[in-house]
Design an enzyme around this catalytic site. Structure first.
Site, PDB file in Angstrom:
ATOM      1  N   ILE A  57       0.898  -1.152   0.000  1.00 37.40           N
ATOM      2  CA  ILE A  57       0.000   0.000   0.000  1.00 37.40           C
ATOM      3  C   ILE A  57       0.936   1.200   0.000  1.00 37.40           C
ATOM      4  O   ILE A  57       1.861   1.288   0.806  1.00 37.40           O
ATOM      5  CB  ILE A  57      -0.956  -0.013   1.220  1.00 37.40           C
ATOM      6  CG1 ILE A  57      -1.838   1.245   1.274  1.00 37.40           C
ATOM      7  CG2 ILE A  57      -0.230  -0.177   2.543  1.00 37.40           C
ATOM      8  CD1 ILE A  57      -2.982   1.155   2.333  1.00 37.40           C
ATOM      9  N   SER A  58       0.757   2.102  -0.966  1.00 39.26           N
ATOM     10  CA  SER A  58       1.683   3.229  -1.092  1.00 39.26           C
ATOM     11  C   SER A  58       1.669   4.085   0.170  1.00 39.26           C
ATOM     12  O   SER A  58       0.681   4.146   0.894  1.00 39.26           O
ATOM     13  CB  SER A  58       1.297   4.102  -2.298  1.00 39.26           C
ATOM     14  OG  SER A  58       1.310   3.366  -3.491  1.00 39.26           O
ATOM     15  N   GLN A  59       2.817   4.766   0.374  1.00 37.82           N
ATOM     16  CA  GLN A  59       2.945   5.716   1.483  1.00 37.82           C
ATOM     17  C   GLN A  59       1.899   6.828   1.312  1.00 37.82           C
ATOM     18  O   GLN A  59       1.676   7.290   0.184  1.00 37.82           O
ATOM     19  CB  GLN A  59       4.359   6.285   1.387  1.00 37.82           C
ATOM     20  CG  GLN A  59       4.753   7.218   2.469  1.00 37.82           C
ATOM     21  CD  GLN A  59       6.149   7.789   2.201  1.00 37.82           C
ATOM     22  OE1 GLN A  59       6.880   7.297   1.345  1.00 37.82           O
ATOM     23  NE2 GLN A  59       6.486   8.822   2.942  1.00 37.82           N
TER      24      GLN A  59
END
Ligand code: SAH
Length: 215
Positions: free
Chosen positions: A65-67
């Site tokens: 899950i992207s930052q």
């Protein structure tokens, strides 16, 4: 699902929003959306303490899950207008999709891994994020639903997929992390039929954009 979002979560989200402001995210539509999406529901386990840190996190099928900062930056670079028709490549956890839907777009999102596609689509729908979700290869885009106002690639692309450029409206914007191991965040604006403006906006690191579907 509503009961799964508590005052405690809301408080942590507001602190995350403040952190993103300090990191120069200025688009209030982006900040408001991040303030509303319950990111803790998008992590595999409800490790609440991790959900609202500004960090990427592993999800299923070896993906991430992207930052939050990256999600905010890409969303800001898209210069979203209400009702924009947006194509996302890489549904992943579904978090970026939720943020864009909160911003008022008509979202079309593609994921190549069936496991993630099934899981994330189910979650998104269960908490009211009704985009159009597809299992497929993002390199091909969605020609049937083109053209799009905006295209966002959330995996590291070794090159700019031609078919995706052609699915952009004139005046449309694509945000794409370009490169192999490390990428350069790149914004492409379709100025005219055959005229694309390109801007390089700093280094970033994504999981790779790969070809084909994994069933
Ligand atoms: N937007 C996601 C980021 C997930 S990481 C989020 O908010 O969580 C990138 C995702 O892109 C992974 O799930 C990966 O499986 C997917 N992906 C990689 N190449 C792809 C392709 N060609 N088509 C569609 N999805 C792809």
């Amino acid at each position: 699902m509503i009961q799964m979002d508590s005052f405690r979560h809301k408080g942590m989200r507001q602190r995350l929003v403040q952190e993103l402001r300090r990191k120069k995210i200025t688009d209030t539509n982006v900040l408001n959306a991040i303030g509303r999406v319950p990111r803790h529901l998008f992590l595999e386990s409800s490790f609440v303490s991790f959900a609202y840190q500004d960090k990427a996190f592993p999800i299923a099928a070896g993906q991430t899950i992207s930052q939050p900062y990256t999600v905010a930056l890409q969303s800001q670079l898209l210069n979203i207008q209400a009702e924009d028709k947006v194509l996302e490549v890489g549904t992943g956890s579904g978090y970026q999709a939720a943020v864009l839907i909160e911003m008022g777009v008509k979202l079309f999102s593609i994921e190549r891994q069936k496991e993630l596609y099934l899981r994330s689509t189910k979650l998104l729908k269960s908490i009211g994020y009704n985009g159009r979700y597809f299992l497929g290869d993002g390199y091909e885009g969605l020609p049937t639903f083109a053209p799009f106002d905006k295209v966002i690639i959330t995996a590291g692309a070794p090159f700019i997929p031609k078919s995706l450029l052609l699915q952009l409206k004139i005046g449309g914007i694509m945000v794409i992390p370009l490169g192999d191991k490390k990428q350069v965040m790149t914004r492409i604006t379709r100025m005219a039929e055959d005229d694309f403006k390109q801007e390089q906006l700093g280094e970033c690191a994504f999981v790779p954009m790969l070809k084909g579907v994994v069933n």
